[in-house]
Design an enzyme around this catalytic site. Structure first.
Site, PDB file in Angstrom:
ATOM      1  N   ASP A 467       0.819  -1.205   0.000  1.00  0.00           N
ATOM      2  CA  ASP A 467       0.000   0.000   0.000  1.00  0.00           C
ATOM      3  C   ASP A 467       0.855   1.258   0.000  1.00  0.00           C
ATOM      4  O   ASP A 467       0.481   2.257  -0.622  1.00  0.00           O
ATOM      5  CB  ASP A 467      -0.945   0.001   1.210  1.00  0.00           C
ATOM      6  CG  ASP A 467      -2.174  -0.840   0.938  1.00  0.00           C
ATOM      7  OD1 ASP A 467      -2.767  -0.669  -0.146  1.00  0.00           O
ATOM      8  OD2 ASP A 467      -2.531  -1.681   1.773  1.00  0.00           O
ATOM      9  N   CYS A 514       6.484  -6.002   5.962  1.00  0.00           N
ATOM     10  CA  CYS A 514       5.649  -7.190   5.734  1.00  0.00           C
ATOM     11  C   CYS A 514       4.977  -7.156   4.362  1.00  0.00           C
ATOM     12  O   CYS A 514       4.227  -8.059   4.018  1.00  0.00           O
ATOM     13  CB  CYS A 514       4.606  -7.342   6.831  1.00  0.00           C
ATOM     14  SG  CYS A 514       3.406  -5.997   6.850  1.00  0.00           S
TER      15      CYS A 514
HETATM   16  C1  PEP Z   1       0.832  -3.965   2.536  1.00  0.00           C
HETATM   17  O1  PEP Z   1       0.031  -3.085   2.226  1.00  0.00           O
HETATM   18  O2  PEP Z   1       2.027  -3.970   2.204  1.00  0.00           O
HETATM   19  C2  PEP Z   1       0.383  -5.114   3.341  1.00  0.00           C
HETATM   20  C3  PEP Z   1       1.240  -5.977   3.841  1.00  0.00           C
HETATM   21  O3  PEP Z   1      -0.941  -5.280   3.516  1.00  0.00           O
HETATM   22  P1  PEP Z   1      -1.961  -5.791   2.374  1.00  0.00           P
HETATM   23  O4  PEP Z   1      -1.158  -6.256   1.212  1.00  0.00           O
HETATM   24  O5  PEP Z   1      -2.752  -6.874   2.999  1.00  0.00           O
HETATM   25  O6  PEP Z   1      -2.747  -4.562   2.090  1.00  0.00           O
HETATM   26 MG    MG Z   2      -1.883  -2.960   3.172  1.00  0.00          MG
END
Ligand code: PEP
Ligand code: MG
Length: 592
Positions: A467, A514
């Site tokens: 994001d 992450c």
């Molecule tokens: C991100 O945004 O990098 C994340 C780990 O969350 P998601 O991909 O679930 O939005």
């Molecule tokens: Mg995210």
């Protein structure tokens, strides 16, 4: 062009979203094309009306049988109510209003069954799709799905459900996160789809299933495929090879073997690998379900850096406190005391599960997503989740993290809610933990730019680069048309990561990554060089990332990061990291 094969071999360039090579026959989800494509408008004679009506009702009956069989199969496998989706689909097949309107069109307007059914079902789906109500809009998607099945039966085409003996490569215009999650990984070799990017949720699920996948495959290419076609997915380089010659197939089999060897040699090792000059980096896993724990354990990882709890909500019935408690408890118990970071419900954006998000929003990615939704409109769900977490925390080392944070107040309010839930649980005499570390996901430019402020309200940071890249570069992460601009190594993104890492260090709180970048060996040197202490990723990425860390020199990684931060563009920044990857793990670099 090959001499061995009468049909021309063709290579289609697409976007690689999950590494690996898959060779096999195609399973084309034809119903997904059929529900959108208008059939020929044929005027039939009076004498043909009866047979056309019969053909339509035979197709309905065949669809009903198919759905009943699918429901029973899924029910026997899951026992969790997910098979209920087929009940909703069966109701559509039996919808008297819709079927009556088709009959009337065939009988009175002398239209062929395919055209009469297409016009009627499209009208129903469009009416529901235009409503404000999220629940009704979901029913529009169901109508489209079922009408694709009925059309398939009208045209006597083979089944496109992956309930097959041989494993296939799934080809479709798009797959929703819930469709991907519902697929049996033992029946699928890989995915080739039109929509979505490397960080779309279909891609994330493909990686967590360890299946090679491509997005951005042009629709006209997919439409030409037939079930008897063999294709090759090169998930390293983003290639789809159609009608491969025996020579190409053989060379890809060798590549797959070679990749298999390189990957399996990296399978074991420490979860706290050290660089050559002795700096430790912690590795943790990203999971979507309890079942993923087993896969993590198979690559020797104990801890979880991101559990996307929204996948528990990906079913026809919302998980109550007990269901969630059992799931979190199973995860914590399976991790043998290693830290487990569970992210609270993150719906909104492209994660539109069921009716959770309420009204239709013009800009869901900028809307009531993540913690905004759980604090503002769904405190009921938030409380249930926090209670389940507080109770499950007794079974291991639990930490909780909040998605879509942009203000410290969101963390403070969540803390208050946690205290309130804890007090209530204690009054009820329920066992729960007295301290629950609370982390902030840094996934918006606002959060990264104010990381020094947020650090005083959070116990840890986890950088969601998927994001963060989307919001920083103004690129919809699921839109394959702008996927070429989606570059996590853009200096703007790197600067925000560096800023966050510095704020974490200054405030003595841990920081991890992450997002997908954390599991991509191409970026490992940059992230480690910027001071990120933990990388969390899908199980399949652990080996390659560990391998890079062990071959790195921290002093060199810091220099590369410094150079990348002032690079003129994303490609130049990435080239510094690639150089270190080539030095640290040449056999791996050769595959990527
Ligand atoms: C991100 O945004 O990098 C994340 C780990 O969350 P998601 O991909 O679930 O939005
Ligand atoms: Mg995210």
């Amino acid at each position: 062009m090959t001499s061995e094969n009468s049909i021309q071999e063709e290579t289609i360039q697409a976007t690689a979203v999950s590494p690996g090579i898959a060779i096999g026959r195609v399973l084309l989800l034809r119903r997904k094309f059929l529900s959108e494509a208008a059939p020929a408008d044929v005027t039939i004679s009076e004498s043909q009306v009866a047979s056309e009506l019969e053909r339509f009702h035979r197709a309905l009956e065949a669809t009903r049988k198919e759905l009943l069989a699918l429901r029973d199969e899924l029910e026997a496998k899951l026992h969790n109510g997910d098979a209920g989706i087929f009940d909703a689909h069966l109701m559509i097949v039996d919808d008297r209003g819709m079927n009556g309107a088709v009959d009337t069109m065939i009988r009175d307007q002398h239209k062929n069954a395919d055209y009469a059914f297409f016009c009627t079902s499209s009208r129903y789906a469009a009416a529901l799709g235009a409503t404000e109500d999220e629940y009704l809009r979901e029913r529009a998607a169901d109508i489209r799905d079922v009408s694709g099945r009925i059309r398939r039966h009208l045209e006597n085409l083979e089944s496109d459900d992956p309930a097959l003996e041989d494993r296939r490569i799934i080809a479709a215009p798009e797959l929703t996160p819930s469709e991907t999650a519902g697929l049996d990984r033992n029946k699928v070799l890989g995915f080739a789809v039109e929509t979505g990017s490397a960080v779309s949720h279909t891609a994330i699920l493909a990686r967590s299933m360890g299946l090679p996948a491509l997005t951005g495959v042009p629709r006209k290419v997919l439409e030409q495929l037939s079930a008897s076609d063999t294709v090759i997915i090169d998930g390293f380089h983003g290639r789809l090879i159609l009608h491969p010659s025996p020579r190409t197939e053989e060379s890809y089999r060798l590549k797959a073997e070679e990749a298999g060897k390189v990957y399996s040699a990296m399978k074991t090792g420490s979860t706290r690998p050290e660089t050559k000059d002795g700096f430790e980096v912690n590795l943790a896993g990203n999971i979507d379900s309890v079942a993923d724990i087993e896969t993590l354990r198979s690559v020797g990882v104990g801890g979880v850096g991101l559990m996307r709890s929204e996948y528990l909500f990906n079913c026809s019935r919302l998980p109550d406190e007990e269901v969630q408690f059992e799931a979190y408890k199973a995860i914590l118990s399976g991790c043998d005391g290693h830290p487990v970071v569970i992210r609270t419900l993150d719906v909104g954006g492209d994660k539109l599960f069921g009716t959770l998000t309420g009204r239709k929003e013009p800009n869901p990615f900028l809307g009531l997503r993540g913690v905004r939704l759980t604090l503002k409109e769904r405190r009921d769900l938030f409380r249930i989740q926090l209670r389940a977490l507080l109770r499950a925390g007794v079974f291991g080392d639990l930490r909780v993290m909040i998605p879509m944070v942009t203000n410290p107040a969101e963390l403070d309010e969540t803390r208050e809610l946690i205290s309130e839930c804890r007090k209530k649980l204690q009054q009820e005499g329920q066992e729960c933990i007295s301290r629950l570390p609370l982390g902030a996901m840094i996934e918006t430019p606002a959060a990264a730019l104010s990381a020094d402020i947020l650090a005083r309200h959070a116990d840890f940071f986890s950088i969601g680069t998927n994001d963060l890249t989307q919001y920083t570069l103004a690129i919809d992460r699921g839109n394959e048309r702008v996927a070429y601009l989606y570059m996590p190594s853009h200096p703007a993104v790197l600067r925000l990561i560096a800023l966050t890492a510095r704020a974490a260090e200054a405030n003595r709180i841990p920081v991890s990554v992450c997002g997908q970048m954390g599991g991509d060996p191409l970026y490992t040197a940059l992230l480690v060089g910027m001071g990120v202490q933990e990388l969390s990723m899908d199980a399949g990425a652990i080996g390659p990332v560990r391998r890079v860390i062990c071959g790195l020199n921290m002093a060199e990684a810091r220099l590369a990061a410094k150079a990348a931060l002032s690079a003129p563009d994303a490609d130049t920044a990435l080239s510094y990291s690639r150089k270190l990857l080539e030095k640290a793990a040449p056999d791996l670099a050769a595959l990527l």
